[in-house]
Structures are given as structure tokens and as C-alpha cells.
Motif scaffolding. Structure first.
Motif, mmCIF file in Angstrom:
data_model
loop_
_atom_site.group_PDB
_atom_site.id
_atom_site.type_symbol
_atom_site.label_atom_id
_atom_site.label_comp_id
_atom_site.label_asym_id
_atom_site.label_seq_id
_atom_site.Cartn_x
_atom_site.Cartn_y
_atom_site.Cartn_z
ATOM 1 N N ARG A 118 -2.716 -11.248 2.666
ATOM 2 C CA ARG A 118 -3.847 -11.419 1.753
ATOM 3 C C ARG A 118 -5.192 -11.120 2.408
ATOM 4 O O ARG A 118 -6.128 -10.671 1.748
ATOM 5 C CB ARG A 118 -3.830 -12.852 1.204
ATOM 6 N N THR A 119 -5.309 -11.355 3.713
ATOM 7 C CA THR A 119 -6.580 -11.121 4.404
ATOM 8 C C THR A 119 -6.650 -9.749 5.069
ATOM 9 O O THR A 119 -7.636 -9.432 5.737
ATOM 10 C CB THR A 119 -6.821 -12.205 5.483
ATOM 11 N N ALA A 120 -5.607 -8.947 4.901
ATOM 12 C CA ALA A 120 -5.539 -7.580 5.448
ATOM 13 C C ALA A 120 -5.530 -7.550 6.973
ATOM 14 O O ALA A 120 -5.882 -6.537 7.565
ATOM 15 C CB ALA A 120 -6.693 -6.722 4.909
ATOM 16 N N ILE A 126 0.846 -1.190 0.000
ATOM 17 C CA ILE A 126 0.000 0.000 0.000
ATOM 18 C C ILE A 126 0.884 1.243 0.000
ATOM 19 O O ILE A 126 1.761 1.393 0.854
ATOM 20 C CB ILE A 126 -0.943 -0.005 1.214
ATOM 21 N N VAL A 127 0.618 2.135 -0.947
ATOM 22 C CA VAL A 127 1.487 3.290 -1.186
ATOM 23 C C VAL A 127 0.910 4.547 -0.540
ATOM 24 O O VAL A 127 -0.235 4.921 -0.807
ATOM 25 C CB VAL A 127 1.666 3.512 -2.707
ATOM 26 N N GLU A 162 -8.675 -3.331 6.275
ATOM 27 C CA GLU A 162 -8.993 -3.676 4.890
ATOM 28 C C GLU A 162 -9.642 -2.519 4.138
ATOM 29 O O GLU A 162 -9.651 -2.496 2.900
ATOM 30 C CB GLU A 162 -9.871 -4.927 4.799
ATOM 31 N N ASP A 163 -10.194 -1.532 4.866
ATOM 32 C CA ASP A 163 -10.768 -0.359 4.204
ATOM 33 C C ASP A 163 -9.738 0.377 3.366
ATOM 34 O O ASP A 163 -10.080 1.052 2.389
ATOM 35 C CB ASP A 163 -11.347 0.612 5.241
ATOM 36 N N ALA A 164 -8.472 0.275 3.731
ATOM 37 C CA ALA A 164 -7.416 0.966 2.983
ATOM 38 C C ALA A 164 -7.364 0.501 1.532
ATOM 39 O O ALA A 164 -7.003 1.272 0.630
ATOM 40 C CB ALA A 164 -6.068 0.740 3.655
ATOM 41 N N LEU A 165 -7.747 -0.755 1.280
ATOM 42 C CA LEU A 165 -7.691 -1.294 -0.076
ATOM 43 C C LEU A 165 -8.735 -0.671 -0.985
ATOM 44 O O LEU A 165 -8.600 -0.694 -2.209
ATOM 45 C CB LEU A 165 -7.863 -2.820 -0.041
#
Length: 343
Positions: free
Chosen positions: A52-54, A40-41, A216-219
Motif C-alpha cells: 500500500r505504501t509502494a 502493476i501491469v 511510487e512514481d510507477a502509480l
């Protein structure tokens, strides 16, 4: 849990290069590399690895300067410290440095270390720099700027000194398959393409001030790359061919034309889908790269051989290492490689 994004920034060219080296370090050299799926940048930090599952996160701050002083290194730790005192439990806090002054390390031969390898005087200056920077940032609460909290944080930080060329980081993606290794000019081009993709993630949208409820919201903001994307990019650059490109490689036409006309489209789609699964199956990555190296070598050595002849010269144990592929998809992928090499 809540987390507010703050201090996102635009990259300078030197910073972009350092962050791409840091990404490839996390992908290939860090002890937990096999567990990191997302990169994540500029969201939690310059770069954050995520499984993979954050659920598991590795936090990284990078500094491209080649001769950083202890106090300036302390200042660079501020975003890592912000995340250390946040509600998120990061598995690791990593400071990726382009270089340090001779006054910093006890053992200058170590490129990955904790506070045990930092000289006493340098550590004092580092803490001083971090405290100064914390006081300058509105997102660090005053009640958290305490020496015991800071010392606890620093004891969790891993310091990485970058002593590799950009080509070395790309070379590590190909791992133990020297026959696939392109010239340095191609490795540099791959590095630059990864760098540009990574930098472009900063321009997708403005996330400054956003508050998320779960990691996971970051994705959802699409500011990430995956290790599969980077592997695929590398593979396609080596071949000079898009693996997922629609169409039929010329070398596969003879086989394709034998299929009943009403089944051709479905058979082609099946081959392409199987190749996608093989490319992105992390559990069989070594088997796939071994298969790729084998067909690459055979095509170079026997350029006139047909796809079927090449397939018959591959050992059973190599084929068994790619459980996502069947006979037709093996031959389809061989056709892609043959097309790419002979372009």
C-alpha cells in the motif's frame, strides 16, 4: 534511485490469460498475499505486486507455454534479472510458468520451488539460456553478465507451475464461503473481466523508455489494479448489481421514506459511504465476506422476508465483524443484495 522502463510488450490472448492467473496467484496464494495491494501491469515486468505504501515490490514474469524447456525458461528470466541488477530492491523474483518438460524438476509434485528442485543438467541449460538472452538485450550491461551474479540471482527466484483452471483462481477470491459460489460459467466470466481490465492497462499510455525516480512514481501512469477493485468486481458480478451504483434499492425504499425529507439525501450518502469503507477495509475482509454470505443465504432461503426481518436474523457476532457498518447501512447493503439476487 532511478529506473528506466524497457521491454514493455503487448499481450497475446494466451499471455493475457497467464498474466491474469499470475495476478490472482499473487492476490490469493502467494505467502505475502495479504501485504500486496497494487498489481502493476507491464511496467517493471509482466506483473509487479506492490504494498500500500509502494515500498515493497514483488516482481513476476509469466510464460503461458505448457511445455517449456530448461533453456527457454532461462531466456524468460531476463527481465527478472534486469530488475535484480537494478537499483530497486525487489522482495521476490517469481517466474510463473504454464508448464515444464519432465527434464526440469527433481520432484514433479512440487509446483512452487527454488533451484533446489531443478535437475543439474536443466539448471546448466537454464543458465545458458539466460546468458544468451542477456547478450541479446541492450538493457543488460555486459559487465553484469557474469556467472557469479547470474547464480546469485537464480538462487533468489521462485518458480511457480500453474496447474489450476482459471475458475479455480476466481474461486479463491471468495475463499471459505461456499454458499456464495456461483456456477463455473459465472466464475469464467469474472476471470475474463479481470483479464480484460488487466490487458486494457497496457493501452493507457506508452511507458517504454520512461525513467522514474522512486517506486511510487510507477502509480502515476495508472497501469495498475488493486485487490479492492478485483474484490468489488467479483462481488458485483455475483450479485448482478453495482455496489457503488447511485440510486435506492427498491427493498430499501420503505426505510428511506421514513427519514425526514430534508435528511434523506444525507442518510443515503452515509449508507453508501459506510458500505464503501466496509468493502475496502482489508483488516475486516473476512468479517465482511461472512456477513455477505449470511445475508445471501437468508435471502435465498426466505425470499419473502423484509430487509428488517433478515437483519434481525443475523447473529450479533457476524454484525460485530463489520465495524464500518451501522444499522441503516447494514439494511442498505442487505437491500442491495436482495435486489441483486431477485433481479
Amino acid at each position: 534511485m532511478t529506473y528506466k522502463v524497457s521491454s514493455s510488450e503487448k499481450l497475446r490472448k494466451s499471455g493475457a490469460e497467464a498474466e491474469t492467473k499470475a495476478l490472482l496467484y499473487l492476490m490469493n496464494f502467494y505467502p505475502d498475499s495479504q501485504d500486496i495491494h497494487y498489481f502493476i501491469v507491464d511496467f517493471f515486468n509482466d506483473l509487479t505486486g506492490m504494498n500500500r505504501t509502494a515500498k515493497i515490490l514483488w516482481d513476476l514474469q509469466s510464460k503461458g507455454a505448457k511445455n517449456s524447456s530448461p533453456k527457454s525458461i532461462g531466456k524468460e528470466l531476463v527481465t527478472l534479472f534486469k530488475n535484480f541488477i537494478s537499483e530497486i530492491n525487489f522482495k521476490a523474483y517469481i517466474l510463473f510458468l504454464g508448464g515444464v518438460t519432465s527434464s526440469f524438476r527433481i520432484d514433479n509434485s512440487k509446483t512452487s520451488f527454488g533451484i533446489e528442485n531443478i535437475k543439474k543438467e536443466a539448471l546448466e541449460l537454464l543458465i545458458e539460456g539466460l546468458i544468451e538472452e542477456c547478450k541479446n538485450k541492450i538493457y543488460i550491461p555486459n559487465e553484469q553478465i557474469k556467472i557469479d551474479i547470474i547464480e546469485k540471482f537464480i538462487s533468489h527466484v521462485t518458480f511457480i507451475i500453474d496447474e489450476k483452471k482459471s475458475t479455480d483462481y476466481v474461486r479463491s477470491i471468495i475463499k471459505m464461503h461456499p454458499h456464495l459460489m456461483p456456477e463455473d460459467i459465472i466464475l469464467e466470466a469474472i476471470f475474463n473481466e479481470i483479464r480484460d481490465k488487466q490487458s486494457s492497462k497496457k493501452n493507457i499510455n506508452n511507458v517504454e523508455g520512461i525513467t522514474i525516480e522512486t517506486t511510487e512514481d510507477a502509480l502515476d501512469y495508472c497501469r495498475h489494479l488493486t485487490n479492492n477493485e478485483i474484490r468489488l468486481l467479483t462481488l458485483q458480478r455475483i450479485l448482478n448489481w453495482s455496489i457503488l451504483e447511485k440510486g435506492i434499492p427498491e427493498a430499501f425504499l420503505e426505510i428511506y421514506n421514513r427519514f425526514p425529507a430534508e435528511q434523506r439525501k444525507d442518510k443515503l450518502n452515509e449508507c453508501q459511504a459506510n458500505c464503501c469503507r466496509a468493502l475496502f477495509n482489508n483488516n475486516c475482509a473476512d468479517g465482511f465476506w461472512t456477513f455477505f454470505e449470511k445475508i445471501y443465504t437468508l435471502i435465498i432461503q426466505h425470499p419473502q422476508d423484509s430487509v428488517t426481518e433478515i437483519y434481525r436474523n443475523i447473529e450479533d457476532e457476524i454484525l460485530d465483524g463489520c465495524p464500518d457498518l451501522d444499522v441503516h447501512s447494514f439494511k442498505y447493503f442487505i437491500s442491495i443484495v436482495k435486489e441483486g439476487i431477485q433481479k
